[in-house]
Design a protein around this motif. Structure first.
Motif, PDB file in Angstrom:
ATOM      1  N   MET A  30      74.073  30.357  35.715  1.00  0.00           N
ATOM      2  CA  MET A  30      74.469  31.728  35.430  1.00  0.00           C
ATOM      3  C   MET A  30      75.984  31.768  35.228  1.00  0.00           C
ATOM      4  SD  MET A  30      72.236  33.849  38.251  1.00  0.00           S
ATOM      5  CE  MET A  30      70.456  33.633  38.339  1.00  0.00           C
ATOM      6  N   THR A  31      76.390  32.574  34.270  1.00  0.00           N
ATOM      7  CA  THR A  31      77.807  32.688  33.967  1.00  0.00           C
ATOM      8  C   THR A  31      78.100  34.106  33.524  1.00  0.00           C
ATOM      9  OG1 THR A  31      79.632  31.673  32.734  1.00  0.00           O
ATOM     10  CG2 THR A  31      77.572  31.996  31.534  1.00  0.00           C
ATOM     11  N   ALA A  32      79.364  34.410  33.294  1.00  0.00           N
ATOM     12  CA  ALA A  32      79.713  35.735  32.790  1.00  0.00           C
ATOM     13  C   ALA A  32      79.179  35.883  31.372  1.00  0.00           C
ATOM     14  CB  ALA A  32      81.227  35.922  32.810  1.00  0.00           C
ATOM     15  N   PRO A  33      78.658  37.057  31.008  1.00  0.00           N
ATOM     16  CA  PRO A  33      78.157  37.252  29.637  1.00  0.00           C
ATOM     17  C   PRO A  33      79.232  36.899  28.620  1.00  0.00           C
ATOM     18  CG  PRO A  33      77.605  39.138  31.025  1.00  0.00           C
ATOM     19  CD  PRO A  33      78.533  38.278  31.828  1.00  0.00           C
ATOM     20  N   GLY A  34      78.836  36.158  27.601  1.00  0.00           N
ATOM     21  CA  GLY A  34      79.770  35.730  26.576  1.00  0.00           C
ATOM     22  C   GLY A  34      80.272  34.318  26.743  1.00  0.00           C
TER      23      GLY A  34
ATOM     24  N   GLY B  87      73.342  33.281  31.041  1.00  0.00           N
ATOM     25  CA  GLY B  87      72.703  32.095  31.587  1.00  0.00           C
ATOM     26  C   GLY B  87      72.347  31.058  30.546  1.00  0.00           C
ATOM     27  N   VAL B  88      72.256  29.801  31.004  1.00  0.00           N
ATOM     28  CA  VAL B  88      71.832  28.677  30.175  1.00  0.00           C
ATOM     29  C   VAL B  88      70.827  27.872  30.982  1.00  0.00           C
ATOM     30  CG1 VAL B  88      72.527  26.583  28.954  1.00  0.00           C
ATOM     31  CG2 VAL B  88      74.075  28.558  29.027  1.00  0.00           C
ATOM     32  N   ALA B  89      69.650  27.646  30.421  1.00  0.00           N
ATOM     33  CA  ALA B  89      68.629  26.837  31.101  1.00  0.00           C
ATOM     34  C   ALA B  89      68.878  25.359  30.820  1.00  0.00           C
ATOM     35  CB  ALA B  89      67.244  27.238  30.623  1.00  0.00           C
TER      36      ALA B  89
ATOM     37  N   ASN C 100      78.779  30.767  37.546  1.00  0.00           N
ATOM     38  CA  ASN C 100      78.881  31.510  38.799  1.00  0.00           C
ATOM     39  C   ASN C 100      77.834  31.054  39.808  1.00  0.00           C
ATOM     40  OD1 ASN C 100      80.979  33.201  37.844  1.00  0.00           O
ATOM     41  ND2 ASN C 100      79.483  34.459  36.762  1.00  0.00           N
ATOM     42  N   ARG C 101      76.654  30.740  39.310  1.00  0.00           N
ATOM     43  CA  ARG C 101      75.571  30.212  40.147  1.00  0.00           C
ATOM     44  C   ARG C 101      74.847  29.127  39.372  1.00  0.00           C
ATOM     45  NH1 ARG C 101      74.660  33.744  44.414  1.00  0.00           N
ATOM     46  NH2 ARG C 101      74.913  35.969  43.991  1.00  0.00           N
ATOM     47  N   ILE C 102      74.201  28.232  40.088  1.00  0.00           N
ATOM     48  CA  ILE C 102      73.228  27.312  39.515  1.00  0.00           C
ATOM     49  C   ILE C 102      71.974  27.435  40.365  1.00  0.00           C
ATOM     50  CG2 ILE C 102      72.629  24.905  39.066  1.00  0.00           C
ATOM     51  CD1 ILE C 102      75.557  24.371  38.482  1.00  0.00           C
ATOM     52  N   THR C 103      70.870  27.767  39.724  1.00  0.00           N
ATOM     53  CA  THR C 103      69.616  27.967  40.452  1.00  0.00           C
ATOM     54  C   THR C 103      68.576  26.960  39.995  1.00  0.00           C
ATOM     55  OG1 THR C 103      68.763  29.588  38.855  1.00  0.00           O
ATOM     56  CG2 THR C 103      70.103  30.438  40.664  1.00  0.00           C
TER      57      THR C 103
ATOM     58  N   LEU D  22      60.651  32.775  40.299  1.00  0.00           N
ATOM     59  CA  LEU D  22      61.377  32.583  41.549  1.00  0.00           C
ATOM     60  C   LEU D  22      62.263  31.348  41.428  1.00  0.00           C
ATOM     61  CD1 LEU D  22      58.850  34.365  42.386  1.00  0.00           C
ATOM     62  CD2 LEU D  22      59.173  33.403  44.674  1.00  0.00           C
ATOM     63  N   SER D  23      63.534  31.498  41.791  1.00  0.00           N
ATOM     64  CA  SER D  23      64.498  30.398  41.697  1.00  0.00           C
ATOM     65  C   SER D  23      65.316  30.336  42.976  1.00  0.00           C
ATOM     66  CB  SER D  23      65.435  30.587  40.504  1.00  0.00           C
ATOM     67  OG  SER D  23      64.706  30.690  39.296  1.00  0.00           O
ATOM     68  N   ALA D  24      65.627  29.129  43.418  1.00  0.00           N
ATOM     69  CA  ALA D  24      66.449  28.932  44.610  1.00  0.00           C
ATOM     70  C   ALA D  24      67.903  28.749  44.204  1.00  0.00           C
ATOM     71  CB  ALA D  24      65.972  27.709  45.389  1.00  0.00           C
ATOM     72  N   ASP D  25      68.792  29.483  44.845  1.00  0.00           N
ATOM     73  CA  ASP D  25      70.228  29.348  44.594  1.00  0.00           C
ATOM     74  C   ASP D  25      70.700  28.021  45.187  1.00  0.00           C
ATOM     75  OD1 ASP D  25      72.924  29.585  44.252  1.00  0.00           O
ATOM     76  OD2 ASP D  25      73.180  31.318  45.553  1.00  0.00           O
TER      77      ASP D  25
END
Length: 380
Positions: free
Chosen positions: A1-5, A28-30, A49-52, A153-156
């Motif tokens: 997950m990242t900031a939009p853009g 986000g990028v998968a 910002n996060r990786i899940t 469902l995703s784990a942070d």
């Protein structure tokens, strides 16, 4: 997950690590990754910002279905006994829409699967560990998205948000997140010498030093997560030796000094004190020069360089009007004092762009503290 853009910048970072980026969506990028690659991404990626980690996707139109499918998920792999669990729920256009009711059912399943765990419902309680990123968080966040009766469902894997690098304790007014500072540098094309010769970098509105310090970390090849721990390090299903391997490898790649001049200045003495203290904690105090000065006090420079900055922008009309002179001064300094320098900055207001008096090119759009902003540039 990242900031939009910033999805394209994040995808490029993953590719550099040998991870093939998959589909992108706003924010986000998968990607598919081995455990080693996941640990590497947590440690090294600068703009996320996060990786899940995806636990499962299934359809549920009743609470009974929700519990049956959730019971099949690998809870024991990501929740250590004694760790609290927090479900962060969003539900759109689904028959199951009540967030507390969804959380209650999922808590029931997780607590039945893991002995000695407990549930934390209040989001503020779930964020309690984010102030101390040097230890593994005691709360495991599970992100739940329901859309048209399909649950994901995703784990942070990170724990505290990844913009917490562990070094910024002193802050100035309106601090910029480290992840956005890194995105600004990446968008500018400044690479700190990683792809060959690069230009000196200066932030004339440095505040607590975030952009300049991120630049120094890039120039030194220092992983952004080198001073913190991650939630995945406590997962029972994760080979803990993997983190030792990626940390050793990252440490071996660090350079002893930055090979390029990096600086920051600000008119406020408190901001310079904060920036200096933060640089000390980040381990780059000798690689960044912070100076108390206004934009109009920048000395002439006939060489090439790059100004990368987040200048102040007001959210009220009176503030924006008062800032016109500041932006006009920035444009005048660029044109008269540093004509061969490039400018890349965050902008929240076209009126202030016009005040610069130079042609600005839009690079990308994102948000900063909930405010829509653009990355704009003057290229030499």
């Amino acid at each position: 997950m990242t900031a939009p853009g910033l999805e394209g910048l994040l995808a490029a970072e993953l590719a550099v690590l040998g991870i093939v980026p998959g589909d992108s969506e706003p924010g986000g990028v998968a990607f598919a990754a081995s455990l080693m690659q996941l640990a590497d991404a947590l440690l090294r990626v600068r703009t996320a910002n996060r990786i899940t980690v995806r636990l499962g996707t299934f359809a549920a139109r009743s609470f009974g279905e929700l519990e049956r499918h959730a019971a099949r998920l690998p809870w024991a792999d990501i929740i250590p006994p004694g760790t609290a669990v927090h479900f962060r729920i969003t539900s759109k256009k689904s028959r199951l829409y009540h967030q507390d009711a969804i959380a209650e059912r999922l808590e029931r399943v997780a607590l039945a699967a893991i002995t000695g765990t407990r549930a934390v419902r209040a989001p503020s309680a779930a964020e309690v560990m984010e102030d101390d990123v040097t230890v593994v968080p005691a709360i495991q966040r599970i992100i739940v998205r329901a859309h048209r009766d399909e649950f994901t469902l995703s784990a942070d894997a990170a724990g505290a948000l990844l913009h917490f690098r562990g070094w910024r304790q002193a802050v100035a007014k309106a601090p910029l997140r480290e992840t956005l500072a890194a995105g600004l540098l990446h968008a500018s094309g400044w690479h700190g010498g990683a792809a060959g010769p690069t230009l000196p970098m200066l932030d004339p509105f440095c505040g607590s030093g975030t952009i300049a310090i991120e630049a120094a970390l890039i120039a030194r090849r220092m992983a952004p997560g080198r001073g913190r721990r991650f939630a995945a390090e406590a997962w029972p299903g994760f080979d803990q030796s993997v983190f030792g391997v990626v940390r050793e490898r990252a440490a071996a790649e660090e350079l002893p000094t930055a090979s390029i001049q990096i600086g920051g200045c600000d008119r406020d003495a408190g901001a310079i004190a904060a920036a200096t203290a933060n640089a000390e904690r980040a381990g780059v105090a000798n690689d960044v020069q912070f100076t108390r000065a206004t934009i109009s006090q920048l000395p002439p420079d006939d060489g090439e360089g790059m100004i990368v900055t987040n200048p102040p922008y007001g959210t009220r009309i009176g503030e924006r009007t008062a800032l016109r002179d500041l932006y006009a001064t920035l444009g005048r300094v660029m044109a008269e004092q540093r004509p061969r320098w490039q400018l890349v900055m965050l902008s929240a207001d076209h009126m202030l762009d016009v005040a610069v008096g130079l042609p600005l090119q839009d690079i990308l759009r994102t948000t900063n503290g909930g405010i829509p902003v653009r990355v704009v540039a003057i290229r030499s």
